[in-house]
Scaffold this active site. Structure first.
Site, PDB file in Angstrom:
ATOM      1  CB  SER A  75     -16.932 -29.915 -20.302  1.00 38.82           C
ATOM      2  OG  SER A  75     -16.351 -30.381 -20.900  1.00 38.82           O
ATOM      3  CG  HIS A  76     -18.783 -32.513 -25.817  1.00 43.03           C
ATOM      4  ND1 HIS A  76     -19.243 -33.506 -26.775  1.00 43.03           N
ATOM      5  CD2 HIS A  76     -19.742 -32.284 -24.906  1.00 43.03           C
ATOM      6  CE1 HIS A  76     -20.222 -33.158 -27.511  1.00 43.03           C
ATOM      7  NE2 HIS A  76     -20.740 -32.259 -26.238  1.00 43.03           N
ATOM      8  CB  SER A  77     -14.010 -33.463 -22.153  1.00 46.20           C
ATOM      9  OG  SER A  77     -11.875 -34.095 -21.285  1.00 46.20           O
ATOM     10  CB  SER A  89     -24.678 -32.683 -26.600  1.00 44.81           C
ATOM     11  OG  SER A  89     -23.470 -32.996 -26.169  1.00 44.81           O
TER      12      SER A  89
END
Lengths: 253, 212
Positions: free
Chosen positions: A22-24, A85
């Site tokens: 994940s992005h996070s 992304s």
């Protein structure tokens, strides 16, 4: 984290690990936490955020997580990713590694990860784990479709031991949850596989018995009584087999 | 003065000029991204290309492809946002078709075409989705006709860069259908796609590097 082969060394179960991208970093770690609750023996690794702890994804971070899982003895690694992304970076890693043991699963991040983890916990191969994530995602889609309500309980059940044919050609039976731990992840996965193995539509309290997440969602604890129902050419065989697993306490008695 | 081929020195100049231009335009790119995305495109690219410049500086790459491959792998690991895997894949595919000491005008077209193919493979966007594909598609078409007409590599890159800039401008009225901006739907109209804008800047840097 211990790495246990669910069926012991003599069985053919796989040891499939999961990488959550994940992005996070917080989100990836949170999904790992959630999935681990139902799959305590599965190797789960978060690969969220960038190298320098920003929001974003990094090829290196994902690649290192995959390598660590293979090093830990996993036969295969399934990657799940959320948006943008995260998915593209995971794809890039899979493409670069050119290793058939490493696969990117499609589908909803949270629901897919939980279902995938449970499938891995029960010895599922990379293919089984990817299929579990896909099935969980289809269930999310079904919930958006008002034409196909789920979780509606059939109430025309009989208490007879034998399967009861109904007007629609369906058979049904009432059974009780007998084992102390109830229908937790492992038996739910076994049950889902069993139900899906017959040429029949099997439901438990109205939900699709072939859907692991639906079964988990029933929250069946010891002592509860449920209605099994089946239609199709092998409805009787399916009901008998499913009822038998309930009565035997999912092999935990 | 227009050389018949481009060599590794061009690729190195491209990296220097590309780094300069994304650093110079980083605020502008991030502002475009703030309108319809997550607002980090300029900063992400500036960080990525600064790392690329350092990596290329310290490398002994002797082919165009060798430099472009280093650009690709560095961007994939340092950008963070969608531009990382998208440009990373573009440069990686371009590197595969340019692993030679020198490339000619047709080679430039082939290189750009491979880059576009990489972006499409990774991002699954179509023309008109308001993405970098809308800059790269006219750029590749312009490069193809320019190379076919017997232009020099520098002229081919100039034609591609100008077409990319026009393509980026042409994303303004489009509704975003991919990426974070697609969540905005109609509200993305009137804003330029940041990926198309940065693509135009990078192709302009490639063209300027060929004139030097």
């Amino acid at each position: 984290m211990s790495l246990r082969r669910p069926g012991g060394p003599g069985r053919t179960e796989s040891t499939t690990g999961l990488v959550l991208v994940s992005h996070s970093a917080l989100l990836a770690a949170g999904v790992v936490e959630l999935a681990a609750q139902m799959a305590p023996d599965v190797v789960l690794r978060p690969a969220g955020g960038t190298d320098d702890a920003r929001l974003g994804t990094s090829f290196d971070v994902v690649e290192r997580a995959v390598a660590a899982e293979l090093d830990a003895g996993c036969d295969g690694v399934v990657i799940l990713a959320d948006i943008g992304s995260a998915r593209m970076t995971a794809e890039s890693v899979v493409e670069a590694l050119e290793d058939s043991r490493v696969v990117l699963a499609g589908g909803a991040f949270v629901e897919g990860a939980v279902a995938a983890a449970v499938a891995a916990q029960t010895g599922g191969s990379v293919r089984d784990v990817v299929a579990a994530a896909a099935a969980a995602t289809r269930q999310v889609q079904d919930e958006l479709d008002p034409e196909q309500p789920r979780g509606v309980t059939g109430s025309d059940a009989s208490n007879d031991r034998a399967a009861v044919p109904t007007a629609s050609g369906a058979v049904s039976r009432r059974v009780r949850v007998t084992n102390p731990q109830g229908l937790h992840a492992r038996p739910a996965a076994t049950l889902a596989q069993l139900a899906a193995s017959f040429d029949a539509e099997v439901t438990i309290d109205g939900v699709d018995a072939g859907s692991l997440l639906s079964l988990m969602g029933l929250g069946l604890t010891q002592g509860l009584e449920v209605t099994l129902a089946a239609t199709g050419p092998e409805a009787h065989e399916a009901i008998d087999a499913v009822a038998h697993t309930f009565e035997s306490g999912f092999g935990e008695l | 003065m227009s050389a018949a081929t481009l060599d590794v020195a061009w690729a190195r100049r491209f990296v220097t000029l590309a780094t300069e231009t994304v650093v110079e335009h980083r605020v502008e790119l991030s502002e475009l991204d703030r309108e319809i995305g997550d607002g980090d495109h300029g900063e992400n690219l500036a960080r990525g290309f600064t790392a690329v410049a350092a990596a290329v500086d310290g490398s002994s790459a002797e082919t165009v492809g060798g430099v472009l491959k280093l650009v690709a792998t560095t961007l994939m690991s340092t950008v963070g946002g969608a531009a990382g895997p998208l440009y990373g894949t573009a440069f990686l595919r371009a590197a595969k078709v340019s692993d030679a000491p020198e490339i000619d005008a047709e080679g430039v077209h082939t290189l750009l075409d491979a880059g576009l193919e990489g972006i499409v493979a990774r991002g699954k966007a179509n023309v008109g989705d308001k993405t970098m594909v809308d800059a790269w598609t006219p750029a590749v078409a312009a490069a193809q006709s320019s190379a076919a007409s017997g232009a020099s590599p520098a002229e081919v890159l100039r034609a591609a860069a100008d077409a990319a800039q026009q393509g980026a401008v042409d994303t303004d009225p489009l509704v975003a259908l991919k990426g974070r901006a697609s969540y905005l739907g109609e509200r993305s109209v009137g804003h330029r796609d940041p990926g198309a804008a940065s693509s135009a800047l990078l192709l302009d840097a490639a063209a300027r590097a060929a004139q030097a």
